[in-house]
Design an enzyme around this catalytic site. Sequence first.
Site, PDB file in Angstrom:
ATOM      1  N   ALA A  66      53.738  62.278 119.459  1.00  0.00           N
ATOM      2  CA  ALA A  66      54.268  63.017 120.595  1.00  0.00           C
ATOM      3  C   ALA A  66      55.083  62.021 121.422  1.00  0.00           C
ATOM      4  O   ALA A  66      54.830  60.812 121.373  1.00  0.00           O
ATOM      5  CB  ALA A  66      53.125  63.602 121.408  1.00  0.00           C
ATOM      6  N   GLY A 111      50.721  62.600 117.035  1.00  0.00           N
ATOM      7  CA  GLY A 111      51.204  63.962 116.800  1.00  0.00           C
ATOM      8  C   GLY A 111      51.963  64.089 115.487  1.00  0.00           C
ATOM      9  O   GLY A 111      52.000  65.169 114.888  1.00  0.00           O
ATOM     10  N   GLU A 114      49.388  64.574 112.966  1.00  0.00           N
ATOM     11  CA  GLU A 114      48.816  65.910 113.191  1.00  0.00           C
ATOM     12  C   GLU A 114      49.758  66.996 112.684  1.00  0.00           C
ATOM     13  O   GLU A 114      49.322  67.996 112.109  1.00  0.00           O
ATOM     14  CB  GLU A 114      48.515  66.079 114.682  1.00  0.00           C
ATOM     15  N   GLU A 134      46.214  57.200 119.401  1.00  0.00           N
ATOM     16  CA  GLU A 134      46.242  57.661 120.792  1.00  0.00           C
ATOM     17  C   GLU A 134      45.309  56.869 121.696  1.00  0.00           C
ATOM     18  O   GLU A 134      45.559  56.699 122.877  1.00  0.00           O
ATOM     19  CB  GLU A 134      45.864  59.153 120.875  1.00  0.00           C
TER      20      GLU A 134
HETATM   21  C1  HXC Z   1      58.564  58.041 122.371  1.00  0.00           C
HETATM   22  C2  HXC Z   1      58.906  56.444 120.763  1.00  0.00           C
HETATM   23  C3  HXC Z   1      57.680  56.774 120.142  1.00  0.00           C
HETATM   24  C4  HXC Z   1      56.902  57.821 120.732  1.00  0.00           C
HETATM   25  C5  HXC Z   1      58.600  55.172 119.027  1.00  0.00           C
HETATM   26  N1  HXC Z   1      59.440  55.459 120.037  1.00  0.00           N
HETATM   27  N2  HXC Z   1      57.520  55.959 119.071  1.00  0.00           N
HETATM   28  N3  HXC Z   1      59.343  57.082 121.863  1.00  0.00           N
HETATM   29  N4  HXC Z   1      57.381  58.406 121.842  1.00  0.00           N
HETATM   30  N5  HXC Z   1      55.751  58.224 120.210  1.00  0.00           N
HETATM   31  C6  HXC Z   1      60.724  54.810 120.340  1.00  0.00           C
HETATM   32  C7  HXC Z   1      60.543  53.420 120.929  1.00  0.00           C
HETATM   33  O1  HXC Z   1      60.280  53.506 122.312  1.00  0.00           O
HETATM   34  C8  HXC Z   1      61.871  52.800 120.636  1.00  0.00           C
HETATM   35  O2  HXC Z   1      62.818  53.263 121.568  1.00  0.00           O
HETATM   36  C9  HXC Z   1      62.248  53.400 119.281  1.00  0.00           C
HETATM   37  O3  HXC Z   1      61.466  54.593 119.155  1.00  0.00           O
HETATM   38  C10 HXC Z   1      61.923  52.483 118.115  1.00  0.00           C
HETATM   39  O4  HXC Z   1      60.543  52.117 118.208  1.00  0.00           O
HETATM   40  P1  HXC Z   1      60.009  50.600 118.161  1.00  0.00           P
HETATM   41  O5  HXC Z   1      58.709  50.579 118.798  1.00  0.00           O
HETATM   42  O6  HXC Z   1      61.056  49.671 118.727  1.00  0.00           O
HETATM   43  O7  HXC Z   1      59.921  50.345 116.603  1.00  0.00           O
HETATM   44  P2  HXC Z   1      58.925  49.360 115.836  1.00  0.00           P
HETATM   45  O8  HXC Z   1      58.826  48.049 116.576  1.00  0.00           O
HETATM   46  O9  HXC Z   1      59.384  49.331 114.429  1.00  0.00           O
HETATM   47  O10 HXC Z   1      57.481  50.030 115.910  1.00  0.00           O
HETATM   48  C11 HXC Z   1      57.244  51.264 115.251  1.00  0.00           C
HETATM   49  C12 HXC Z   1      55.919  51.892 115.776  1.00  0.00           C
HETATM   50  C13 HXC Z   1      55.948  51.958 117.314  1.00  0.00           C
HETATM   51  C14 HXC Z   1      54.742  51.039 115.281  1.00  0.00           C
HETATM   52  C15 HXC Z   1      55.795  53.279 115.140  1.00  0.00           C
HETATM   53  O11 HXC Z   1      57.172  52.604 117.710  1.00  0.00           O
HETATM   54  C16 HXC Z   1      54.802  52.715 117.909  1.00  0.00           C
HETATM   55  O12 HXC Z   1      53.680  52.202 117.957  1.00  0.00           O
HETATM   56  N6  HXC Z   1      55.094  53.929 118.415  1.00  0.00           N
HETATM   57  C17 HXC Z   1      54.114  54.726 119.117  1.00  0.00           C
HETATM   58  C18 HXC Z   1      53.115  55.302 118.170  1.00  0.00           C
HETATM   59  C19 HXC Z   1      52.060  56.131 118.918  1.00  0.00           C
HETATM   60  O13 HXC Z   1      51.309  55.586 119.752  1.00  0.00           O
HETATM   61  N7  HXC Z   1      52.012  57.421 118.637  1.00  0.00           N
HETATM   62  C20 HXC Z   1      51.050  58.313 119.258  1.00  0.00           C
HETATM   63  C21 HXC Z   1      51.658  58.944 120.470  1.00  0.00           C
HETATM   64  S1  HXC Z   1      50.470  59.974 121.311  1.00  0.00           S
HETATM   65  P3  HXC Z   1      63.794  52.248 122.368  1.00  0.00           P
HETATM   66  O14 HXC Z   1      64.476  53.142 123.332  1.00  0.00           O
HETATM   67  O15 HXC Z   1      62.940  51.204 122.960  1.00  0.00           O
HETATM   68  O16 HXC Z   1      64.683  51.715 121.282  1.00  0.00           O
HETATM   69  C22 HXC Z   1      50.385  61.336 120.382  1.00  0.00           C
HETATM   70  C23 HXC Z   1      49.213  62.299 120.587  1.00  0.00           C
HETATM   71  C24 HXC Z   1      49.435  63.300 121.544  1.00  0.00           C
HETATM   72  O17 HXC Z   1      51.134  61.558 119.516  1.00  0.00           O
HETATM   73  C25 HXC Z   1      48.132  63.919 121.984  1.00  0.00           C
HETATM   74  C26 HXC Z   1      47.483  63.213 123.125  1.00  0.00           C
HETATM   75  C27 HXC Z   1      47.731  63.753 124.526  1.00  0.00           C
END
Ligand code: HXC
Length: 260
Positions: A66, A111, A114, A134
Site C-alpha cells: 500500500a 498490500g 495481499e 508492515e
Molecule cells: C510508497 C513506495 C513504496 C510504498 C517503494 N516506494 N515502496 N512508495 N509506498 N509501499 C517508492 C520509494 O519511496 C521510492 O520512491 C521508489 O518507490 C523506489 O523505492 P526504493 O526504496 O528506493 O527502492 P529499493 O531501495 O530498491 O527498495 C525496494 C523495497 C523498498 C525493499 C521494496 O522500496 C521498500 O521496503 N518498500 C516498502 C515496502 C513496504 O513496507 N511495504 C508495505 C507497505 S504497508 P522515491 O520517490 O524515493 O524514488 C502495506 C499494508 C497496508 O502494504 C495495511 C496496513 C495499514
Amino acid sequence: MSYETILTETRDAVTLITLNRPQALNALNGQVLEDLISAFAEFEADDSQRCAVLTGSGDKAFAAGADIKEMAEKDAADFYLEDFFARWTSHVAEAVRKPWIAAVNGFALGGGCELAMMADFILASDQAKFGQPEIKLGVAPGMGGSQRLTRAVGKSKAMEMCLTGRMMGADEAERAGLVARVVPHDELLTEAMKTAATIAGMPSMAAMVNKEMVNAAFETDLAQGIRHERRLFQILTASEDKAEGMAAFIEKREGKWKGR
Ligand code: HXC
C-alpha cells in the site's frame, strides 16, 4: 478504456492488467484501487473475456505495498471512516467470479503480497519476493494478509514473516504452497498468458464453478464444503457444456463450448 495507474489489454479471451506506477514500485494508492475495481468490473462484464492476468510494470516489483506516503497523511479516524481497505476485499477479492492469475514479477510486499493472494493462484518469477513487512511501519497487514498467508503457508511461517518482516524468495514460496509455479523471470508473462489462455479455452461456467468450489475450502468446514461441492457438481451436470464435453470425449473430438 484507459486508466491513470494501470494498463489493460485483451489478447483473445485473456485480459492483461498491469499495475503501472513503476517509479513507486507499483505501490497501491487510492487511484490504483479505483482503476483496478473498474478494470475487473469491465473484465467480469465482457462475455468475450474468460481469464485475466494481473502483473506489475517494470522489472523490479509486482507491488511494494500500500502507498506509504498516502497512508502517512491519514489518521485513525480517516482509516475508520473510509473503512480503509474494505473495498479491496469486496470489489477485488470477492466480486470477480471469473478466474484470474497474479503473475508476480518482483517484490510483492505488504498490500502487494495481499493483492497477489486475492488471485486464484500465483505464478512467480524466479526473482519474486514475498513479504508482510508492515510491522516495521508500526502496523500490520490490513488487506487480508494475516488470514490468507496463514491459510496458504501455515501458522509458523506466516507468523515468522509477519513478526520479522522477512521476505520469502520464489523457491521458498513455492515449497510453502504460496505460489503454484516458479518460472524464469523473462518467461513469466508468456507463461502466465499461456496458462490463462488454457483456462480461457475451458468451458467457462465450469471454470467459474471450479473456482467457487476451491474457494469454499477457505470458508467452510469439511462436511459443508463437500456438500457444497456435490451440489455444484450436480448443477453443472445440467449444463449444455457437460453434454457436449462428454459427447466430444466419446466421439474423440474437441468440445465446442457454449459457456453454459
Ligand atoms: C510508497 C513506495 C513504496 C510504498 C517503494 N516506494 N515502496 N512508495 N509506498 N509501499 C517508492 C520509494 O519511496 C521510492 O520512491 C521508489 O518507490 C523506489 O523505492 P526504493 O526504496 O528506493 O527502492 P529499493 O531501495 O530498491 O527498495 C525496494 C523495497 C523498498 C525493499 C521494496 O522500496 C521498500 O521496503 N518498500 C516498502 C515496502 C513496504 O513496507 N511495504 C508495505 C507497505 S504497508 P522515491 O520517490 O524515493 O524514488 C502495506 C499494508 C497496508 O502494504 C495495511 C496496513 C495499514
